[in-house]
Design an enzyme around this catalytic site. Structure first.
Site, PDB file in Angstrom:
ATOM      1  N   ASP A 324      -3.244  19.844  24.729  1.00 30.04           N
ATOM      2  CA  ASP A 324      -1.831  19.838  25.077  1.00 30.04           C
ATOM      3  C   ASP A 324      -1.480  18.488  25.707  1.00 30.04           C
ATOM      4  OD1 ASP A 324       0.655  21.450  25.519  1.00 30.04           O
ATOM      5  OD2 ASP A 324       0.209  20.979  27.617  1.00 30.04           O
ATOM      6  N   GLU A 355      -1.555  16.765  20.969  1.00 31.14           N
ATOM      7  CA  GLU A 355      -0.179  16.270  20.894  1.00 31.14           C
ATOM      8  C   GLU A 355      -0.176  14.819  21.370  1.00 31.14           C
ATOM      9  OE1 GLU A 355       2.755  19.891  21.945  1.00 31.14           O
ATOM     10  OE2 GLU A 355       1.569  19.207  23.627  1.00 31.14           O
TER      11      GLU A 355
END
Ligand code: CA
Length: 637
Positions: A324, A355
């Site tokens: 994340d 990400e």
């Protein structure tokens, strides 16, 4: 936190470099003795261990830990402590901070207290024979992203253990995944997070889970009994075991970049200020958009991440990690994680992707693990490719912004970039398809179906089986599933999942987030279309190749705008069903005529039926017709 403390924590960072995070942040049980170890701030003068018979603060035994180095504490209790609970009492102030430590491996309800268990008691039968499913190469994956509650909570799922880890052990769940053709699931945060009250399993509660509490323990609300510290661990392992038996890998969504709160976090309770980034004025930096950000560049934080991923692999047999807000980590940390995983048995096939962005203004002043620095990241660390996502279906922040499948002018240029996993484009410094996750929908932002409906209609009717939107959906899937790199889809994309035009549903009601399995029947043609394409992809290994030479072998045709067409020969000896693929995308609402390259071509998919490749040969040559909004695929015979 004042400036002096910050300066002190910088000064002590170097001294802490030699401390092994895990070996000094653990509770090690044997029937004869239990050893407690903890790393605190070097300023701490006293640490106690409080042992209780039950999951409450009434300690039956309070023992003082021995200081064995700067900020290093140890205690061995020579009794059989199995089944008891513990807390560290860390005297950062006059009153101790109570915490299960930063590396608790078992906890009670809501992760407030550590639990003393024998991890061997949590192994399901046959666990030692559990094996990671084989892959042809590290990129040969189709990743299905799901949330435990979304997937099975609705009555229409027909699943017994609704919203639980055990749901994924049931044939109903596994059959859907296998029939669809995915070989990896990516589960949204499944470590212990804070926002769901585990003591109230019957209360309707929902959260995506991006609010970490105990990073190395499974979340209690997904177990059948959060009050039994062993249940969540055993059931998680049962889930992994069942999926592995079905040939499906398990990827964990890890959120080391922030904690649910600063003061409530186990980092802060053991070593105030150390694990977080600060602004020059001493306040906490918030590059996550969640109130804080951790500092991967600090030795203890980096080592914590390394030890944590290794622990999930060794204890839970996890096959990959989705990071994340990876843009909040420095490149060195990511590459070190890669090296640590590579060093494990079979570790080179453990997937890493993340990400490549942040959630706010960060104070990270080293190289961020983002798109601009892709060339510095290991070629086996992938990124969610928003270039691919946005060019196909339009930007995800402006609901009505069109993409290629909705006729955005000029967008055909970048479709070629996406097909070659950006290895042939100067827009992204990608050097291998293994760096690119090709996708059009994930839990964030609109579902693909909602996005298509929002662009098309002023007042969308999300439940309608709209034929034009369906054609655009098939085209979007037809593009990203013929791109190089790793294809990824949000659970339910294959049956036009809707969240009624809502994007950020992280704590919306379960009824909005749940998968409505009745739609799988309503949109069965779309499900078949995804299944056919995934099957076709599996027949042509070069689409899933990880070598840099494969994108370079793609040849694009010169076609009338906005059509895109390309061909790719199979790699010698790769077992492909066809000598070459030839693919055309038509994003217009009209039929188009194109000329095939010389040779004999079998129609594999006409953009409506993607399973023609399974049937009797329909060999074409010369001019052929492309249907409106279609991805048409031919194989050279
Ligand atoms: Ca929890």
């Amino acid at each position: 936190m004042n400036i002096n403390t910050i300066i002190l924590s910088f000064l002590t960072a170097t001294a802490a470099q030699t401390v092994k995070a895990q070996t000094f942040n653990e509770v090690s049980y044997s029937p004869k003795a239990t050893t407690f170890s903890l790393v605190t701030s070097p300023e701490v003068k006293k640490v106690n261990v409080l042992i209780s018979d039950a999951d409450n603060n009434e300690a039956q035994l309070v023992k003082s830990m021995k200081r064995v180095g700067a900020g290093k504490w140890k205690l061995t209790v020579k009794n059989d402590l199995k089944g008891k609970y513990y807390l560290f009492g860390v005297y950062n102030n006059a009153q101790p901070d109570l915490t299960p430590g930063v590396f608790a491996k078992a906890v009670g309800v809501n992760g407030q207290r550590g639990a003393i268990i024998d991890l061997k008691d949590t192994d399901p039968e046959g666990w030692s024979e559990d094996k990671r499913p084989e892959l042809r190469n590290p990129v040969d994956l189709v990743i299905y992203e799901m949330h435990h509650r979304d997937f099975s909570i609705d009555y229409s799922s027909g699943i017994k253990n609704k919203g639980k880890f055990l749901a994924l052990t049931e044939p109903k769940a596994i059959d859907h995944l296998k029939r669809l053709g995915v070989n990896a699931i990516h589960i949204l945060p499944s470590f212990d997070y804070a926002s769901t009250d585990e003591s109230q399993p019957d209360k309707p509660q929902y959260n995506w889970g991006y609010d970490p509490l105990n990073y190395n323990v499974p979340e209690g609300s997904y177990s059948t009994n959060a009050a039994d510290p062993k249940a969540r661990i055993k059931e998680f392992k049962q889930m992994v075991q069942a999926l592995h038996k079905a040939g499906i890998r398990v990827i964990l969504d890890v959120v080391y970049n922030h904690t649910f709160s600063i003061d409530g976090s186990n980092f802060q309770k053991t070593y105030p200020g150390y694990y977080f980034r600060h602004r020059p004025d001493g306040t906490y930096s918030d590059g996550s958009g969640c109130g804080n950000e951790t500092a991967s560049e600090k030795p203890l934080m980096r080592e914590f991440m390394v030890e944590s991923v290794k622990y999930w692999v060794n204890e839970y047999h996890i096959d990959g990690f989705r990071f994340d807000l990876m843009g909040l980590y420095d490149v060195d940390t990511m590459n070190e994680l890669r090296a640590a995983l590579d060093a494990l048995p079979g570790g080179r096939s453990i997937l890493m992707y993340g990400e490549p962005w942040q959630g706010g203004g960060s104070q990270l002043h080293r190289y961020e693990a983002n798109k601009a620095n892709l060339a510095m990241l290991s070629e086996r660390i992938g990124i969610f490719c928003d270039n691919t996502r946005d060019v196909i279906k339009g930007g995800c922040f402006d609901a009505r912004e069109p993409g290629y499948v909705e006729g955005r002018p000029g967008s055909f240029w970048d479709i070629g970039g996406a097909v070659a996993a950006w290895c042939l484009s100067d827009k992204l410094p990608a050097h291998s398809p293994s760096q690119i996750v090709s996708y059009v929908s994930a839990h964030d932002n609109f579902t693909l179906w909602d996005k298509l409906m929002l662009v098309r209609y002023a007042r969308p009717e999300y439940t309608a089986a709209d034929s034009a939107a369906l054609a655009q959906n098939r085209l979007a899937a037809g593009i990203y599933l013929t791109c190089m790199g790793m294809p990824f889809l949000q659970a339910g994309e294959e049956f036009a999942r809707t969240k009624k035009g809502q994007g950020n549903t992280y704590r919306s009601s379960p009824s909005l987030n749940r998968l409505d399995w009745k739609r799988a029947a309503q949109f069965h043609g779309l499900v078949d279309y995804y299944r056919g394409l995934l099957g076709l992809r599996a027949q042509f290994p070069r689409l899933s190749a990880s070598d840099a030479a494969s994108p370079a072998a793609i040849r694009f045709f010169s076609l009338e705008q906005p059509l895109v067409g390309w061909t790719l020969p199979a790699a010698p000896g790769d077992g492909a069903a066809w000598r070459a693929l030839c693919v055309f995308y038509n994003p217009t609402e009209e039929e188009k005529r194109i000329r095939l390259p010389d040779g004999q071509w079998k129609l594999l998919s006409d953009g409506v039926s993607s399973a023609l490749w399974k049937g009797p040969s329909r060999v074409c040559g010369g001019e052929v017709t492309l249907l409106p909004y279609s991805a048409t695929i031919f194989g050279q015979v």
